[in-house]
Design a protein around this motif. Structure first.
Motif, PDB file in Angstrom:
ATOM      1  N   TRP A 199      12.251 -60.684  -9.840  1.00  0.00           N
ATOM      2  CA  TRP A 199      11.249 -61.643  -9.393  1.00  0.00           C
ATOM      3  C   TRP A 199      10.755 -62.546 -10.516  1.00  0.00           C
ATOM      4  CZ3 TRP A 199       6.598 -61.709 -11.815  1.00  0.00           C
ATOM      5  CH2 TRP A 199       6.197 -60.559 -12.477  1.00  0.00           C
ATOM      6  N   SER A 200      10.849 -62.079 -11.741  1.00  0.00           N
ATOM      7  CA  SER A 200      10.386 -62.887 -12.874  1.00  0.00           C
ATOM      8  C   SER A 200      11.244 -64.131 -13.084  1.00  0.00           C
ATOM      9  CB  SER A 200      10.361 -62.048 -14.152  1.00  0.00           C
ATOM     10  OG  SER A 200      11.664 -61.574 -14.460  1.00  0.00           O
ATOM     11  N   TYR A 201      12.419 -64.172 -12.441  1.00  0.00           N
ATOM     12  CA  TYR A 201      13.303 -65.326 -12.551  1.00  0.00           C
ATOM     13  C   TYR A 201      13.135 -66.302 -11.380  1.00  0.00           C
ATOM     14  CZ  TYR A 201      16.040 -63.088 -16.283  1.00  0.00           C
ATOM     15  OH  TYR A 201      16.455 -62.516 -17.455  1.00  0.00           O
ATOM     16  N   ASN A 202      12.147 -66.110 -10.536  1.00  0.00           N
ATOM     17  CA  ASN A 202      12.015 -66.927  -9.328  1.00  0.00           C
ATOM     18  C   ASN A 202      11.979 -68.425  -9.614  1.00  0.00           C
ATOM     19  OD1 ASN A 202      12.133 -64.842  -7.541  1.00  0.00           O
ATOM     20  ND2 ASN A 202       9.958 -64.823  -7.012  1.00  0.00           N
ATOM     21  N   ASP A 203      11.386 -68.831 -10.719  1.00  0.00           N
ATOM     22  CA  ASP A 203      11.291 -70.256 -11.044  1.00  0.00           C
ATOM     23  C   ASP A 203      12.409 -70.725 -11.965  1.00  0.00           C
ATOM     24  OD1 ASP A 203       8.964 -70.569  -9.528  1.00  0.00           O
ATOM     25  OD2 ASP A 203       7.685 -69.927 -11.214  1.00  0.00           O
ATOM     26  N   ALA A 204      13.349 -69.844 -12.240  1.00  0.00           N
ATOM     27  CA  ALA A 204      14.448 -70.186 -13.148  1.00  0.00           C
ATOM     28  C   ALA A 204      15.659 -70.667 -12.361  1.00  0.00           C
ATOM     29  CB  ALA A 204      14.821 -68.969 -13.995  1.00  0.00           C
ATOM     30  N   SER A 205      16.489 -71.466 -13.008  1.00  0.00           N
ATOM     31  CA  SER A 205      17.742 -71.890 -12.385  1.00  0.00           C
ATOM     32  C   SER A 205      18.697 -70.706 -12.359  1.00  0.00           C
ATOM     33  CB  SER A 205      18.351 -73.042 -13.181  1.00  0.00           C
ATOM     34  OG  SER A 205      18.800 -72.579 -14.446  1.00  0.00           O
ATOM     35  N   PRO A 206      19.731 -70.745 -11.516  1.00  0.00           N
ATOM     36  CA  PRO A 206      20.682 -69.626 -11.473  1.00  0.00           C
ATOM     37  C   PRO A 206      21.271 -69.289 -12.842  1.00  0.00           C
ATOM     38  CG  PRO A 206      21.040 -71.067  -9.608  1.00  0.00           C
ATOM     39  CD  PRO A 206      20.041 -71.759 -10.485  1.00  0.00           C
ATOM     40  N   GLU A 207      21.601 -70.322 -13.634  1.00  0.00           N
ATOM     41  CA  GLU A 207      22.214 -70.091 -14.932  1.00  0.00           C
ATOM     42  C   GLU A 207      21.249 -69.440 -15.920  1.00  0.00           C
ATOM     43  OE1 GLU A 207      22.416 -72.855 -13.173  1.00  0.00           O
ATOM     44  OE2 GLU A 207      24.523 -72.645 -12.580  1.00  0.00           O
ATOM     45  N   GLU A 208      19.932 -69.561 -15.657  1.00  0.00           N
ATOM     46  CA  GLU A 208      18.936 -68.989 -16.547  1.00  0.00           C
ATOM     47  C   GLU A 208      18.564 -67.549 -16.188  1.00  0.00           C
ATOM     48  OE1 GLU A 208      16.421 -73.040 -17.730  1.00  0.00           O
ATOM     49  OE2 GLU A 208      15.916 -71.938 -15.887  1.00  0.00           O
ATOM     50  N   CYS A 209      19.194 -67.001 -15.146  1.00  0.00           N
ATOM     51  CA  CYS A 209      18.860 -65.637 -14.686  1.00  0.00           C
ATOM     52  C   CYS A 209      19.640 -64.586 -15.459  1.00  0.00           C
ATOM     53  CB  CYS A 209      19.134 -65.504 -13.182  1.00  0.00           C
ATOM     54  SG  CYS A 209      18.065 -66.508 -12.152  1.00  0.00           S
ATOM     55  N   GLN A 210      19.706 -64.761 -16.756  1.00  0.00           N
ATOM     56  CA  GLN A 210      20.400 -63.804 -17.624  1.00  0.00           C
ATOM     57  C   GLN A 210      19.646 -63.726 -18.934  1.00  0.00           C
ATOM     58  OE1 GLN A 210      24.415 -64.853 -18.847  1.00  0.00           O
ATOM     59  NE2 GLN A 210      25.011 -62.707 -18.909  1.00  0.00           N
ATOM     60  N   SER A 211      19.270 -62.514 -19.316  1.00  0.00           N
ATOM     61  CA  SER A 211      18.519 -62.337 -20.555  1.00  0.00           C
ATOM     62  C   SER A 211      19.482 -62.140 -21.724  1.00  0.00           C
ATOM     63  CB  SER A 211      17.589 -61.128 -20.437  1.00  0.00           C
ATOM     64  OG  SER A 211      18.361 -59.928 -20.413  1.00  0.00           O
ATOM     65  N   PRO A 212      19.003 -62.319 -22.965  1.00  0.00           N
ATOM     66  CA  PRO A 212      19.866 -62.081 -24.132  1.00  0.00           C
ATOM     67  C   PRO A 212      20.433 -60.664 -24.132  1.00  0.00           C
ATOM     68  CG  PRO A 212      17.873 -63.239 -24.790  1.00  0.00           C
ATOM     69  CD  PRO A 212      17.682 -62.819 -23.349  1.00  0.00           C
ATOM     70  N   ASN A 213      19.653 -59.719 -23.616  1.00  0.00           N
ATOM     71  CA  ASN A 213      20.115 -58.339 -23.512  1.00  0.00           C
ATOM     72  C   ASN A 213      20.538 -58.096 -22.064  1.00  0.00           C
ATOM     73  OD1 ASN A 213      20.626 -55.620 -23.580  1.00  0.00           O
ATOM     74  ND2 ASN A 213      18.527 -55.007 -24.049  1.00  0.00           N
TER      75      ASN A 213
END
Length: 304
Positions: free
Chosen positions: A61-75
């Motif tokens: 849910w913390s990615y709700n405002d993110a683009s699909p490509e941004e739904c990946q953390s460094p880890n």
């Protein structure tokens, strides 16, 4: 070697997961005018090419405002993804509960790093939908029992439906024209790159189930009781062995009570795997009704 993405509906995804689907149909764009023009087409897919499947999905849910490509953390160990085909109450890819799931997103927006199904092209050809063979219709994940033509009287009560009938009916209802030219793709599953639910890795697990089945005819009160022990199978395969393979004639009416009989098996299987993973045992007891038949099924996991 090239890589392509293809969006699929939930039923198609589940058919691949159950190893019932080994072919895809991709519409040709633009459409050729006739068969002669079709023969001249350059097919973009080649043997050995890779296809990664897109499906309806969600991130944390913390990615709700993110683009699909941004739904990946460094880890990447922190990433959790949910797949709508697994059911709205399913856990995320890292085991997180559905309460942490974010907004559902359309299949077309799925980035490659979220995809859990990776395929390898084994064969490809150009074909109109209406010309599909019976074997190819089955390889698309269809069986005769899926045929639900409401105009059955025009075909006659003795008409024996085919997998091709079921496929063409489904395509016309949900996709459109039967004259559509398509790239017909036969594929294999890249098991090393794919992330599959443990219930479907039939060749990588040893599970034994005891399946007791009681079939009652509510009109005649006739009762049929059978018991099976299945080895080296997922629960889906165990139930299909009993319901579809052994009693497909008795259960012809049953498939009309569900949009897809396989979807029913999937729901049961997801619940059972929760018991296997969390409690290390399974004890299912459920009932299915179809017209004048009442089917009671008990399933016991004998071994892991």
């Amino acid at each position: 070697m090239q890589a392509f993405s293809i969006p699929l509906m939930a039923g198609e995804v589940n058919a691949i997961l159950r190893k019932e689907k080994q072919q895809l149909r991709v519409p040709v764009q633009p459409q050729p005018n006739n068969s002669e023009d079709a023969k001249k087409l350059n097919i973009p897919f080649q043997v050995g090419d890779q296809i990664w499947i897109q499906e309806n999905w969600a991130a944390h849910w913390s990615y709700n405002d993110a683009s699909p490509e941004e739904c990946q953390s460094p880890n990447t160990d922190d990433d959790n993804y949910w797949y709508q085909a697994d059911g709205i109450g399913s856990k995320g890819s890292k085991g997180s509960p559905s309460s942490l799931r974010g907004t559902w997103r359309l299949a077309e927006t799925m980035p490659q790093f979220v995809s859990r199904l990776h395929l390898i092209v084994e064969k490809v050809w150009i074909e109109q939908i209406k010309d599909i063979s019976e074997d190819s219709a089955r390889a698309m994940g269809f069986i005769p029992e899926f045929f639900k033509n409401v105009k059955q009287q025009e075909l006659g009560e003795d008409y024996q439906a085919t997998a091709k009938d079921a496929f063409l009916e489904d395509w016309e209802q949900f996709r459109g024209e039967l004259d559509l030219w398509t790239y017909a793709i036969e594929f294999s599953l890249d098991a090393d790159k794919s992330t599959l639910h443990p219930a479907f890795l039939n060749d990588r697990e040893t599970l034994s189930y005891k399946v007791d089945c009681s079939i009652k005819d509510t009109q005649t009160e006739d009762l049929k009781e059978l018991s099976y022990t299945t080895e080296d199978k997922s629960l889906v395969c165990a139930l299909e062995h009993v319901l579809v393979e052994e009693f497909k004639n008795d259960f012809k009416d049953l498939s009309h009570d569900f949009n897809n009989l396989g979807e029913f098996f999937k729901i049961i299987d997801i619940e059972s795997i929760r018991y296997i993973q969390e409690l290390n045992h399974i004890d299912l007891d459920f009932e299915v009704r179809a017209k004048n038949k009442r089917v009671s099924i008990k399933v016991e996991l004998l071994s892991l």
